[in-house]
Design an enzyme around this catalytic site. Structure first.
Site, PDB file in Angstrom:
ATOM      1  CD  GLU A  58      -1.191   0.266   3.705  1.00  0.00           C
ATOM      2  OE1 GLU A  58      -1.530   1.433   3.980  1.00  0.00           O
ATOM      3  OE2 GLU A  58      -1.601  -0.741   4.330  1.00  0.00           O
TER       4      GLU A  58
ATOM      5  CG  HIS B 241      -2.239  -7.364  10.145  1.00  0.00           C
ATOM      6  ND1 HIS B 241      -1.099  -6.852   9.557  1.00  0.00           N
ATOM      7  CD2 HIS B 241      -2.962  -6.278  10.548  1.00  0.00           C
ATOM      8  CE1 HIS B 241      -1.151  -5.531   9.598  1.00  0.00           C
ATOM      9  NE2 HIS B 241      -2.266  -5.165  10.192  1.00  0.00           N
TER      10      HIS B 241
ATOM     11  CB  CYS C 144      -2.351  -4.639   6.405  1.00  0.00           C
ATOM     12  SG  CYS C 144      -1.923  -3.087   7.224  1.00  0.00           S
TER      13      CYS C 144
END
Length: 451
Positions: free
Chosen positions: A88, A253, A122
């Site tokens: 990103e 994550h 993400c």
């Protein structure tokens, strides 16, 4: 006529990670920022934060990760048929990072390489991995291997969010007969429209963040993706009333490691909601009648399920947090740094035949729970990555110098006709770096010597 045999045990054949040579200590940053002791180290669960100056951008970092991977594992660029990038960190609204990485393929003469960039906060790295694995698993596969590159430069404006930054890139080799075989089609996904973290200001590296909403969105995604995954376990594998007991390890994550603790507690909460009378939930019966929506903001409930799941967390997830705690958030690379940490911290004897579940989350939001089965020795991966030693080899920088470097990045973002001022002497050997940006915003790169 060449006949390509259908691939079996598709998944991760090898993996490596790149992170910068410098970090700032979170305890020292607490003192520098004038906040209470423990705000970053305990409240966020972070020890150190990696960062880079104006000498590195997303393209140089990805080139470093890929070239280092190819050298360490002795893989030929001519053997790669697909290259997927999940990031990103955008420095061009049209030209992909993948096309910059094709510079590395020039000497091999291999330009027949499918794949492109994937972007959603993400989650892009996970989507890139799915694309690569599904290519190898499909009739479109031409017999070559795939590379997945996932990572970001995570930076925030001055304030409460800045300590949750970081930087790191994962490079993954995907193919058949993998030691980490993706369990097709055991996957649960959750996606919805929400403004919790986004980057609408194209003139800035910094995101716009609704912190409380982002935390709630994360745990909501855990709930839904986990439920969808368990449904697949029940239908496909015939496991009656599946639960955390059917997952040997769980990698999350990690925006910061305290969030992972909360995420794991939600798995226990969901098991409780499915089987409230199970013996391990004897001490949380008072939460039977709490509605799911209310549970997202109920701190008493959250603490209770953190306590209930503490032993399981220590066994199943704690070994995956080495990189996150000492590097920070790598956005798309975060979950894969967690996987590398687990492979580095747990021996193959502990991993052999086990199921490793991953929870990937990207704001906005997109999330999946999926899993790998360990079917061959992972020791060579752990030795090649050498994670703990490499983390220890970094250089600590004072909070004041870190802040000055962040100011420099902010001032030079989107610069034109610019030559970086950061010293290349601070970089690890074999690191690609930005040499200059010309009048047409074209970027030129160099590489530090390997020795």
């Amino acid at each position: 006529m060449t006949v390509i045999t259908r691939a079996e045990n598709v998944g991760i054949r090898a993996i490596d990670v790149y992170f910068p040579s410098r970090y700032v200590d979170q305890a020292e940053l607490e003192q520098h920022d004038g906040v209470s002791a423990g705000k970053y180290t305990i409240g966020l669960g972070q020890s150190k934060m990696a960062f880079c100056d104006d000498r590195e951008d997303i393209s140089s970092a990805c080139m470093t990760a890929v070239q280092s991977f190819m050298e360490k594992y002795n893989v030929s660029y001519s053997d790669i048929g697909r290259l997927e990038v999940g990031t990103e960190t955008i420095i061009d609204k049209s030209k992909s990072t993948k096309t910059v990485l094709m510079k590395l393929f020039e000497e091999s003469g291999n330009f027949n390489v499918e794949g492109i960039d994937t972007t959603n906060a993400c989650y892009g790295g996970t989507s890139a991995l799915f694309n690569a694995c599904q290519w190898v698993d499909s009739s479109a596969w031409d017999g070559r291997l795939a590379l997945v590159v996932a990572g970001d430069i995570a930076v925030y404006s001055k304030g409460a969010a800045r300590p949750s930054g970081g930087m790191g890139i994962a490079c993954i080799l995907v193919g058949p007969d993998a030691p980490l075989a993706l369990e097709f089609p055991l996957r649960g996904t959750f996606m919805e429209h929400i403004y919790d973290f986004y980057k609408p200001d194209m003139s800035s590296e910094f995101p716009t963040v609704d912190g409380p909403l982002s935390v709630t969105s994360y745990v909501r995604a855990v709930d839904h993706a986990y439920a969808a995954y368990l449904e697949k376990l029940e239908k496909i594998e015939g496991i009656a009333n599946p639960s955390l007991n059917d997952l040997d390890y769980v990698v999350f994550h990690s925006p910061y490691t305290k969030q992972v603790v909360k995420g794991f507690a939600r798995l226990a909460y969901n098991d409780f909601m499915r089987s409230p009378d199970a013996a391990q939930f004897a001490d949380v019966q008072q939460f039977k009648d709490v509605g799911r929506e209310e549970s997202y903001t109920n701190k008493v409930l959250e603490k209770a399920f953190i306590n209930v799941s503490k032993a399981a967390f220590s066994q199943k997830t704690e070994p995956s947090l080495l990189a996150a705690r000492n590097i920070g958030n790598m956005y798309t690379g975060s979950v894969f740094f967690g996987l590398v940490s687990l492979l580095s911290q747990a021996s193959f004897d502990q991993l052999d035949g086990k199921r490793i579940a991953l929870f990937s989350y990207g704001s906005g939001c997109a999330a999946s729970v999926y899993s790998f089965r360990v079917r061959a020795d992972t020791s060579a991966i752990a030795q090649t990555v050498d994670l703990a030693q490499r983390l220890d080899s970094r250089t600590k920088v004072s909070p004041a110098e870190f802040e000055a470097i962040m100011d420099l990045r902010e001032k030079t973002h989107n610069a034109q006709e610019y030559e970086p001022t950061g010293s290349v002497d601070t970089l690890f050997p074999g690191t690609f770096y930005l040499q200059k940006i010309d009048s047409m915003w074209r970027r030129a790169y160099g590489r530090t010597p390997l020795n």
